[in-house]
Design a protein around this motif. Structure first.
Motif, PDB file in Angstrom:
ATOM      1  N   ARG A 188      30.155  44.301  30.713  1.00  0.00           N
ATOM      2  CA  ARG A 188      31.351  45.111  30.459  1.00  0.00           C
ATOM      3  C   ARG A 188      32.637  44.314  30.658  1.00  0.00           C
ATOM      4  O   ARG A 188      33.582  44.446  29.885  1.00  0.00           O
ATOM      5  N   TYR A 189      32.710  43.534  31.717  1.00  0.00           N
ATOM      6  CA  TYR A 189      33.993  42.925  32.099  1.00  0.00           C
ATOM      7  C   TYR A 189      33.951  41.403  32.233  1.00  0.00           C
ATOM      8  O   TYR A 189      34.984  40.778  32.455  1.00  0.00           O
ATOM      9  N   GLY A 190      32.758  40.809  32.138  1.00  0.00           N
ATOM     10  CA  GLY A 190      32.642  39.377  32.370  1.00  0.00           C
ATOM     11  C   GLY A 190      32.430  39.085  33.845  1.00  0.00           C
ATOM     12  O   GLY A 190      32.916  39.808  34.718  1.00  0.00           O
ATOM     13  N   SER A 191      31.716  38.002  34.124  1.00  0.00           N
ATOM     14  CA  SER A 191      31.347  37.691  35.513  1.00  0.00           C
ATOM     15  C   SER A 191      32.510  37.152  36.333  1.00  0.00           C
ATOM     16  O   SER A 191      32.570  37.362  37.544  1.00  0.00           O
ATOM     17  N   VAL A 192      33.431  36.418  35.687  1.00  0.00           N
ATOM     18  CA  VAL A 192      34.475  35.749  36.466  1.00  0.00           C
ATOM     19  C   VAL A 192      35.366  36.765  37.177  1.00  0.00           C
ATOM     20  O   VAL A 192      35.737  36.591  38.339  1.00  0.00           O
ATOM     21  N   MET A 193      35.694  37.864  36.486  1.00  0.00           N
ATOM     22  CA  MET A 193      36.520  38.884  37.123  1.00  0.00           C
ATOM     23  C   MET A 193      35.827  39.467  38.349  1.00  0.00           C
ATOM     24  O   MET A 193      36.467  39.874  39.320  1.00  0.00           O
TER      25      MET A 193
END
Length: 521
Positions: free
Chosen positions: A136-141
């Motif tokens: 949904r939001y990407g891992s880095v965030m």
């Protein structure tokens, strides 16, 4: 009654102000000696991340989370957190803990391994929830770190405020009071990122993955910053979710809040449906709703109650009302080995007590947006002496300094009563120091950190230097509340508890999920 009268009423019993319950949760990335993200599994010596009561993981295997029990004493609370850190370092080998909220250098999103919790259905669901967050939001965030502060008033406080009440009436009164606090937190809580925000700069490897329109300045090979930013972690770069922005979850009562939350976990999202729930037989997320589960709601503060076994957070709140609140807008303090210090805890004590005793009218969506705008201004430009914030939605404006001075005048009354109850002057000393920070933005944590980042020509060198100093400080201290043997025993016991959970499973994972989500099908 006005604020001053309520304060005098609760202060008549010193226990009201000396028996406050506090707990801390601090997140920290494990890093290599060179400052990169650790690729190692959760350290064996820390036991089970699923069941260790003091040390777990958050989104990723490399993202540790330290949890204290509830304490009524500030120094004891920080002593516990220090002991948990000290033990953790004894199990880390050559690794260090990254001392900031915004992550260290991350070369590739695939370098971030999702947290693993074993083969039980509960453990697999925790990892799958993180799989959903990744899609949904990407891992880095998700590897941005923070500090969460759990806070509750003692029964003596409510007795003084409300007098004798039957259990149901008391439950209602307490919940209403906490929601009044939450509304005032939205109104004035921007003081927390102003004073304690510590993410004015970030690594370019993070920025590359965010497609931000902000006009950053650059220092060194790849560090970006905004000159007056306080807490980029709380900006649109950090914990945000455009799908959630349409939810309109209200804070005027427990019922309104729970209705909004229930709607969010039942509302399908077209955007998240495109991810798919299963692909080639493998799950990609728990479901395609706006929130997979309640924990996915991003908020700077949450009403909470300790849940019974198998109970969802909203079910716990519905059963017993609000028991405590969780403040979620604290950046990791890079200058503290444990990510937070006593002055910060004392300020939060003062601020939250002021917020619950101050008048707090109901808040509609328009007013909530108005206050969110103030937060955003402070997060991106809070140290700008010309920055002005709206007062409600009536168009009047004050500078951060003017607003802060108004609030601090009433916080001073709380500090005097808290010191009187405790028989010292700790709260007044804290407030006096922080009043100087209101007057002079260059004293705030974000300003101090940005000065170092610019002097070192980048965030990496500052982070490594601070991490090394913190390691030394933690390894050189004596245990204050626990000891090495107690910590090792908890790690060993946690492994046994995980095995018991795994052996007790009787359902398939599909059946377990169907059962868990039966009420929202």
């Amino acid at each position: 009654m006005d604020f001053s009268q309520r304060l005098q009423q609760v202060a008549a019993n010193p226990d009201s102000l000396t028996q406050i319950g506090r707990g801390l949760e601090r997140e920290a990335l494990r890093i290599t000696p060179e400052g990169g993200l650790s690729a190692e599994q959760h350290p064996v010596g820390l036991g089970s991340a699923l069941t260790n009561k003091w040390v777990t993981t958050d989104f990723a295997e490399s993202l540790l989370e330290f949890i204290t029990p509830v304490s009524q004493d500030v120094d004891h609370l920080l002593g516990q957190l220090g002991d948990i850190h000290q033990f953790t370092y004894s199990q880390l080998g050559q690794e260090n803990l990254w001392p900031m909220s915004m992550p260290c250098f991350v070369g590739n999103e695939d370098d971030i391994q999702l947290a693993q919790y074993g083969t039980s259905n509960t453990g697999k669901m925790k990892t799958l929830y993180r799989e959903g967050l990744k899609h949904r939001y990407g891992s880095v965030m998700q590897v941005i770190s923070g500090v969460h502060f759990n806070f509750s008033f003692p029964e003596a406080f409510w007795d003084q405020l409300f007098g004798e009440q039957e259990e149901k009436a008391r439950q209602q009164s307490v919940s209403d009071a906490y929601f009044g606090l939450i509304r005032n937190y939205y109104r004035f809580g921007w003081l927390i990122p102003y004073l304690f925000g510590a993410s004015p700069a970030l690594c370019g490897s993070f920025l590359n993955k965010s497609s931000s329109p902000m006009s950053f300045e650059k220092v060194g090979a790849g560090t970006y910053y905004l000159p007056n930013a306080t807490a980029l972690r709380l900006s649109d770069l950090g914990y945000t979710n455009s799908e959630q922005s349409s939810l309109k979850i209200g804070f005027n009562s427990l019922d309104q809040y729970l209705d909004g939350l229930k709607k969010a976990i039942r509302t399908p999202s077209e955007k998240f449906a495109q991810i798919g729930i299963k692909q080639d037989g493998e799950y990609r997320q728990l479901n395609a709703n706006v929130l997979q589960i309640e924990n996915e709601l991003y908020a700077p503060i949450r009403p909470k109650r300790v849940a019974l076994s198998g109970e969802k957070p909203s079910e716990a709140l519905g059963r017993g009302g609000v028991e405590y609140i969780e403040v979620r807008s604290l950046d990791v303090n890079p200058f503290s080995p444990v990510g937070i210090n006593a002055d910060q805890v004392r300020f939060l004590d003062l601020f939250l007590t002021w917020a619950v005793l101050s008048p707090s009218d109901p808040m509609d969506d328009a007013e909530l947006e108005c206050w969110r705008d103030n937060w955003n201004r402070v997060v991106l430009d809070g140290r700008n002496p010309d920055l002005q914030l709206k007062i409600g939605c009536n168009g009047e404006r004050l500078t951060v300094q003017q607003w802060g001075t108004r609030v601090f005048a009433e916080l001073a009354q709380v500090a005097a009563e808290m010191d009187k109850a405790a028989g010292n002057d700790a709260y007044q000393k804290t407030l006096s120091q922080l009043q100087a920070w209101i007057d002079d933005p260059s004293l705030t944590l974000s300003a101090q950190l940005l000065d170092q980042v610019i002097a070192h020509e980048g965030i990496g060198g500052v982070g490594l230097s601070l991490a090394s100093n913190h390691r030394e400080a933690l390894q050189g201290r004596d245990y204050q509340c626990y000891n090495q043997q107690v910590m090792m025993q908890e790690a060993d016991d946690s492994v046994e508890r995980q095995q018991e959970i795994e052996q007790a499973d009787s359902l398939s994972f599909d059946a377990f999920l169907d059962d868990y989500f039966a009420d929202i099908q």
